[in-house]
Design an enzyme around this catalytic site. Structure first.
Site, PDB file in Angstrom:
ATOM      1  N   SER A 146       0.859  -1.191   0.000  1.00  0.00           N
ATOM      2  CA  SER A 146       0.000   0.000   0.000  1.00  0.00           C
ATOM      3  C   SER A 146       0.888   1.232   0.000  1.00  0.00           C
ATOM      4  O   SER A 146       2.081   1.139   0.310  1.00  0.00           O
ATOM      5  CB  SER A 146      -0.840  -0.022   1.291  1.00  0.00           C
ATOM      6  OG  SER A 146      -1.309   1.270   1.638  1.00  0.00           O
ATOM      7  N   TYR A 159      -3.123  -0.927   9.937  1.00  0.00           N
ATOM      8  CA  TYR A 159      -3.023  -1.185   8.492  1.00  0.00           C
ATOM      9  C   TYR A 159      -1.664  -0.711   7.989  1.00  0.00           C
ATOM     10  O   TYR A 159      -0.961  -1.418   7.258  1.00  0.00           O
ATOM     11  CB  TYR A 159      -4.145  -0.437   7.778  1.00  0.00           C
ATOM     12  CG  TYR A 159      -4.286  -0.700   6.301  1.00  0.00           C
ATOM     13  CD1 TYR A 159      -3.532   0.020   5.371  1.00  0.00           C
ATOM     14  CD2 TYR A 159      -5.187  -1.637   5.819  1.00  0.00           C
ATOM     15  CE1 TYR A 159      -3.671  -0.203   4.009  1.00  0.00           C
ATOM     16  CE2 TYR A 159      -5.341  -1.860   4.451  1.00  0.00           C
ATOM     17  CZ  TYR A 159      -4.584  -1.139   3.564  1.00  0.00           C
ATOM     18  OH  TYR A 159      -4.719  -1.356   2.203  1.00  0.00           O
TER      19      TYR A 159
HETATM   20  C1  GCO Z   1      -7.041   4.606   3.841  1.00  0.00           C
HETATM   21  C2  GCO Z   1      -7.154   3.687   2.646  1.00  0.00           C
HETATM   22  C3  GCO Z   1      -5.765   3.329   2.129  1.00  0.00           C
HETATM   23  C4  GCO Z   1      -5.877   2.667   0.789  1.00  0.00           C
HETATM   24  C5  GCO Z   1      -4.570   2.178   0.216  1.00  0.00           C
HETATM   25  C6  GCO Z   1      -3.670   3.312  -0.118  1.00  0.00           C
HETATM   26  O1  GCO Z   1      -7.863   4.490   4.766  1.00  0.00           O
HETATM   27  O2  GCO Z   1      -6.144   5.465   3.801  1.00  0.00           O
HETATM   28  O3  GCO Z   1      -7.888   2.529   2.961  1.00  0.00           O
HETATM   29  O4  GCO Z   1      -5.152   2.514   3.078  1.00  0.00           O
HETATM   30  O5  GCO Z   1      -6.721   1.567   0.866  1.00  0.00           O
HETATM   31  O6  GCO Z   1      -3.950   1.293   1.102  1.00  0.00           O
HETATM   32  O7  GCO Z   1      -2.495   2.786  -0.705  1.00  0.00           O
END
Ligand code: GCO
Length: 255
Positions: A146, A159
């Site tokens: 990501s 994440y």
């Molecule tokens: C967020 C998004 C991001 C995208 C992606 C960006 O909440 O900022 O979900 O995480 O999904 O990963 O590269």
């Protein structure tokens, strides 16, 4: 089709591929000739995705298992062994998002995101690599990172940490498995039009920020990852290892 990008005779397992980015990448791999093994936890959604792909003439198997449950991942690979299914290409795509400020974040929610987005890639990668090594025919592992593999955004800490881990896990895989003819690389999608991002897409301020911050001035479409997935799954990338390729409209390259 160019020999370099030809996946005929190869079998690709894509985790989390009943919809979204996973399904789009799976379609691209099938377009290049790969046999697909679709994965997810929702059998109905999986079968529906598989039926649509079979309608288009693709060779598609379904393997419903929870990538966060190590026993079910191991059992799935043992089933592949028993059925003579050799996974040549593994796309570790399964992932979840959970947006909350860290001071309000329960450890259980932190752990769930880490388990789904990072640990699952290690477990599936380990099971696939063991078999690739035993076959002595090499293989391809494509981890899905990501923009948050490089840059942090408030309220998505687990994440971000998991995706940062994906970048380094990819390098660790390259370090240990390169000598076995396995190439492990990653794709870093930008802001893509997916269900997971629905809350962001429908938020005018966030939508405006993405468009202003991205040189392409737009969100990405899931199918725009397919070409990079085919490249990293094919002989065209046999000397590419431990890399992450950003498919983000240029966002990570600019202030
Ligand atoms: C967020 C998004 C991001 C995208 C992606 C960006 O909440 O900022 O979900 O995480 O999904 O990963 O590269």
């Amino acid at each position: 089709m160019s020999r370099l990008f030809n996946l005929q005779g190869k079998t690709a397992l894509v985790t989390g591929s009943s919809r979204g980015l996973g399904l789009a990448m799976a379609q691209g791999l099938a377009d290049a000739g790969a046999r697909l093994v679709l994965n997810g936890v929702n059998e109905e959604r999986l079968e529906s995705a598989a039926a649509a792909l079979r309608q288009d003439g693709y060779d598609v198997l379904v393997a419903a298992f929870d990538v966060t449950d190590e026993a079910s991942v191991v059992a799935a690979f043992e089933r592949f062994d028993a059925e003579g299914i050799a996974i040549d290409i593994l796309v570790n795509n399964a992932g979840v998002q959970f947006r909350k400020p860290m001071v309000e974040l329960a450890t259980a929610d932190w752990q769930r995101v880490i388990d789904t987005n990072l640990t699952s890639a290690f477990v599936a990668g380990r099971e696939a690599a063991k078999r690739m090594m035993a076959r002595g025919a090499g293989g391809k592992i494509i981890n899905i990172g990501s923009l948050t593999s490089e840059l942090a955004r408030a309220t998505v800490a687990p994440y971000t940490v998991a995706k940062g881990g994906i970048k380094m896990l990819t390098k660790a895989m390259a370090a240990e498995w390169g000598e076995h003819g396995i190439q492990a690389n990653a794709i870093g999608p930008g802001y893509m039009l997916t269900d997971m991002n629905e809350a962001l897409i429908s938020n005018p301020q966030f939508d405006g920020w993405v468009k202003a911050r991205t040189p392409a001035r737009r969100w990405g479409a899931p199918e725009e990852l397919a070409g990079t997935a085919v490249f990293l799954a094919s002989d065209a990338s046999n000397y590419v290892n431990g890399q992450i390729i950003y498919v983000d409209g240029g966002m990570i390259s600019v202030l």
